[in-house]
Design an enzyme around this catalytic site. Sequence first.
Site, PDB file in Angstrom:
ATOM      1  N   GLY A  38       0.799  -1.111  -0.167  1.00  0.00           N
ATOM      2  CA  GLY A  38      -0.158   0.021  -0.114  1.00  0.00           C
ATOM      3  C   GLY A  38       0.874   1.148  -0.005  1.00  0.00           C
ATOM      4  CG  HIS A  39       3.245   2.338   3.426  1.00  0.00           C
ATOM      5  ND1 HIS A  39       3.188   1.133   4.222  1.00  0.00           N
ATOM      6  CD2 HIS A  39       2.804   3.104   4.306  1.00  0.00           C
ATOM      7  CE1 HIS A  39       2.756   1.446   5.180  1.00  0.00           C
ATOM      8  NE2 HIS A  39       2.332   2.628   5.267  1.00  0.00           N
ATOM      9  CD  GLN A  63      -0.247   8.647  14.308  1.00  0.00           C
ATOM     10  OE1 GLN A  63       0.263   9.659  13.791  1.00  0.00           O
ATOM     11  NE2 GLN A  63      -0.870   7.552  13.486  1.00  0.00           N
ATOM     12  CG  LEU A 186      -1.852  -4.709   1.455  1.00  0.00           C
ATOM     13  CD1 LEU A 186      -0.794  -4.608   0.710  1.00  0.00           C
ATOM     14  CD2 LEU A 186      -1.874  -6.171   1.984  1.00  0.00           C
ATOM     15  CB  SER A 188       2.107  -1.425   9.373  1.00  0.00           C
ATOM     16  OG  SER A 188       2.349  -0.463   8.439  1.00  0.00           O
TER      17      SER A 188
HETATM   18  O1  PAF Z   1      -1.025   6.856   8.175  1.00  0.00           O
HETATM   19  C1  PAF Z   1      -0.001   7.007   8.911  1.00  0.00           C
HETATM   20  O2  PAF Z   1       0.988   6.095   8.749  1.00  0.00           O
HETATM   21  C2  PAF Z   1       0.161   7.874   9.815  1.00  0.00           C
HETATM   22  O3  PAF Z   1      -1.119   8.332  10.546  1.00  0.00           O
HETATM   23  C3  PAF Z   1       0.637   9.234   9.493  1.00  0.00           C
HETATM   24  C4  PAF Z   1      -0.040  10.078   8.369  1.00  0.00           C
HETATM   25  C5  PAF Z   1       2.017   8.877   8.825  1.00  0.00           C
HETATM   26  C6  PAF Z   1       0.744  10.339  10.714  1.00  0.00           C
HETATM   27  O4  PAF Z   1       1.619   9.819  11.589  1.00  0.00           O
END
Ligand code: PAF
Length: 282
Positions: A38-39, A63, A186, A188
């Site tokens: 996905g990334h 977060q 997908l 992590s």
């Molecule tokens: O989606 C993510 O991986 C995270 O929430 C982000 C946008 C990198 C912020 O930490």
Amino acid sequence: MSLTVFDRLEPYRKALETERAAGRTVGLVPTMGALHAGHVSLIHRAALDCDVVAVTIFVNPLQFAPGEDLTTYPRDPEGDRAQISEAGATYLLAPPMREMFAEPPLTSVTVGRIGESLEGASRPGHFTGVATIVAKLFAVSGACRAYFGEKDYQQLAVIRRMVADLGLPVDVVGCPTVRDADGLALSSRNAYLSPDERAAAPTLYQALLAGGDAIGAGQRDPGSIRAAMAEVVAREPKFTLDYAEVTAADLTPIDTVAGEVRLLIAARIGTARLIDNLGAHA
Ligand code: PAF
């Protein structure tokens, strides 16, 4: 082009300023690492649209609530670097905590209503943590197009609204969710799943499809659509449903299904909490 890696903010900021001064456009892909396909699809899309691509990796403590998976969040710096380089990115910013925040920040960014429902209700403070770090990443990256997956649909809405409200020089681009062949989105966090849990995990996508089918069959009552999704999840005892919702495409609550809507779901399985969503049209 080879990958230039920064762990300091200022040289990274200057490198992107130099690119823009030379007339090149910048694509930004913010991540928390533990990269998956996905990334990689975000990096590919950014590389198609922009002259240079910058990826950031920062597991953002702001977060995560106390008791969430900050300490166990999957980390794979070597693997990430290889994938980022292979996918065609030019820059990687991977700052340590002390570089990102010399001391705990006193400033935070809260995007009201949009960040309060769904994930915001289940994970109080989560979107303030996301918006605060993304605002900082945007500040150090400068004018760019920034790419985020629709898998985190509410996060995308929060970030779009933050950019609009604050007038940030960022064009936010949402990209389609990438799924395994059996439909599992997908993430992590899929790394937390045991083989049995992994086999059960596509239930979440099947529940979204059931919600979409109900709409396709003419159901317009949000309660009945929620129930159709919840029923699918209830058939898999490994899952505990957090929420199954249908909202307007902009995430506002609805009394009746009309036009573009979004089906959103979150559930726990083992130690993992998974989320997914799907667009539907009435
Ligand atoms: O989606 C993510 O991986 C995270 O929430 C982000 C946008 C990198 C912020 O930490």
